[in-house]
Write an enzyme that holds these catalytic residues in place. Structure first.
Site, PDB file in Angstrom:
ATOM      1  N   GLU A  25      49.242  45.903  58.657  1.00  0.00           N
ATOM      2  CA  GLU A  25      49.609  44.508  58.415  1.00  0.00           C
ATOM      3  C   GLU A  25      49.274  43.622  59.614  1.00  0.00           C
ATOM      4  O   GLU A  25      48.865  42.480  59.436  1.00  0.00           O
ATOM      5  CB  GLU A  25      51.093  44.395  58.041  1.00  0.00           C
ATOM      6  CG  GLU A  25      51.425  44.955  56.665  1.00  0.00           C
ATOM      7  CD  GLU A  25      50.665  44.254  55.531  1.00  0.00           C
ATOM      8  OE1 GLU A  25      50.264  43.085  55.696  1.00  0.00           O
ATOM      9  OE2 GLU A  25      50.433  44.896  54.491  1.00  0.00           O
ATOM     10  N   TYR A 108      55.745  36.761  56.699  1.00  0.00           N
ATOM     11  CA  TYR A 108      54.872  37.499  55.784  1.00  0.00           C
ATOM     12  C   TYR A 108      54.852  38.992  56.146  1.00  0.00           C
ATOM     13  O   TYR A 108      55.046  39.860  55.293  1.00  0.00           O
ATOM     14  CB  TYR A 108      53.439  36.935  55.786  1.00  0.00           C
ATOM     15  CG  TYR A 108      52.511  37.905  55.108  1.00  0.00           C
ATOM     16  CD1 TYR A 108      52.479  37.987  53.722  1.00  0.00           C
ATOM     17  CD2 TYR A 108      51.765  38.826  55.847  1.00  0.00           C
ATOM     18  CE1 TYR A 108      51.706  38.936  53.082  1.00  0.00           C
ATOM     19  CE2 TYR A 108      50.988  39.781  55.215  1.00  0.00           C
ATOM     20  CZ  TYR A 108      50.957  39.828  53.835  1.00  0.00           C
ATOM     21  OH  TYR A 108      50.214  40.782  53.201  1.00  0.00           O
ATOM     22  N   ASP A 126      50.793  36.325  50.181  1.00  0.00           N
ATOM     23  CA  ASP A 126      49.579  36.034  50.949  1.00  0.00           C
ATOM     24  C   ASP A 126      48.695  35.110  50.108  1.00  0.00           C
ATOM     25  O   ASP A 126      49.115  34.610  49.053  1.00  0.00           O
ATOM     26  CB  ASP A 126      48.857  37.341  51.338  1.00  0.00           C
ATOM     27  CG  ASP A 126      48.290  38.084  50.130  1.00  0.00           C
ATOM     28  OD1 ASP A 126      48.523  37.643  48.976  1.00  0.00           O
ATOM     29  OD2 ASP A 126      47.602  39.096  50.330  1.00  0.00           O
TER      30      ASP A 126
END
Ligand code: SF4
Length: 332
Positions: A25, A108, A126
């Site tokens: 990520e 996020y 996203d």
């Protein structure tokens, strides 16, 4: 993707490695899956656990990151690994709010780790998910203003059962079927409820507020080679763009940079400029080259012996400078 655990394996009790998910990520912030895959494999081989990453040498991590861009992420990788080891016993916290307190983890990324690694019902939004939501609900307000509405819609759909699989499925749907251009609505599992499909508006969504023109900054990069082949490099200040990375000594970057040569020499200005684009601006670097004798002293930076010089360890903007200067240098 090497950090993923497919749904059937999950059902059989195989859980993703939170360290691998976190690494993916962080790398995926601003970078495509195709580019990340190779770096993720390399990092997992070099530093297989969060303890290995926490104990890693900063310079080794920065060098391994070279080419991936947005170098603040590499510094945060180290800071975060050290915080996980120091404050959480080397175990990634299975909690959105606690994840948010770690360096380099924003809303996020915290939601993605909580959902994908720990199967918690957090909403992951996203660009792909925004596009799918805008189409599914036929929302015509432009991004970024529409973000809260799209997030609320995504939240409303997030299930309590298998939220990790769901989050990845929606992102994949956006990446492979509900694509920016020519969405494959005929192959989409949401074709029936999709409002944009019914209205025939899918191709024009999501709408976006036009971006301002990207400014251009100028700078000078000084490439100095000693008679024994050594090259003058400096570590850039820890804060700011390319912070902590190796680079050529240079001027400030702006509209009309002041010359700032690292030593007095007979400078040659090369015809070609190095061009690189960062998030908020284009950079044009004038490349100046000087060849000096083996005893030359520089006001800044330090000479790196020719056998120790590795162009691959430079960030991309600095490597472009080297590519332009290389034909004028000896033995590089
Ligand atoms: S039906 Fe088409 S527009 Fe709607 S979500 Fe599926 S791919 Fe996207």
């Amino acid at each position: 993707m090497p950090w993923r655990v497919p749904p059937n394996a999950r059902q059989n009790g195989t859980l993703p490695d939170p360290y691998a998910v976190w690494m993916s990520e962080v790398m995926l912030q601003q970078t495509t899956v195709a580019a990340v895959r190779e770096y993720h494999n390399k990092f997992m081989a070099l530093w297989p656990s969060v303890h290995d990453m926490a104990a890693a040498d900063d310079a080794d991590v920065m060098a391994a990151w070279a080419g991936l861009g947005y170098y603040a992420r590499a510094r945060n990788l180290l800071k975060c690994a050290r915080a996980v080891v120091a404050d959480h016993g080397g175990v990634f916290p299975a909690d959105y709010a606690v994840l948010l307190t770690l360096p380099g983890i924003g809303p996020y990324t915290a939601a993605a780790i909580a959902s994908i690694a720990f199967d918690l019902p957090e909403t992951v939004v996203d660009g792909n998910v925004e596009r799918v939501m805008a189409r599914l609900f036929d929302i015509h307000d432009p991004l970024p203003k529409s973000k809260p509405v799209l997030t609320a819609r995504a939240k409303q759909l997030t299930p309590d059962t298998r939220p990790g699989d769901y989050a990845q499925a929606v992102m994949d749907l956006g990446a492979t079927i509900c694509t920016p251009r020519n969405p494959s609505c005929g192959a989409c599992p949401w074709q029936q409820p999709c409002a944009a499909n019914a209205a025939g508006t899918a191709a024009e969504l999501p709408k976006k507020t036009p971006k301002k023109k990207t400014p251009t900054r100028h700078g000078i990069a000084y490439v100095v080679q000693r008679a024994d082949g050594a090259l003058l490099l400096e570590t850039r200040p820890a804060s700011g763009l390319l912070g902590g990375m190796l680079g050529w000594p240079g001027s400030e970057w702006g509209d009309a940079p002041e010359p700032a040569p690292p030593l007095d020499a007979n400078w040659q200005t090369l015809n070609e400029q190095a061009r690189h684009t960062f998030t908020h601006f284009h950079l044009r670097l004038t490349v100046m080259v000087a060849k000096v004798d083996a005893r030359a002293q520089a006001r800044r930076g330090s000479f790196v012996a020719a056998p120790d010089f590795d162009a691959g360890a430079l960030p991309t903007a600095m490597r472009k400078v080297f590519d332009i200067a290389a034909p004028t240098l000896r033995n590089t």
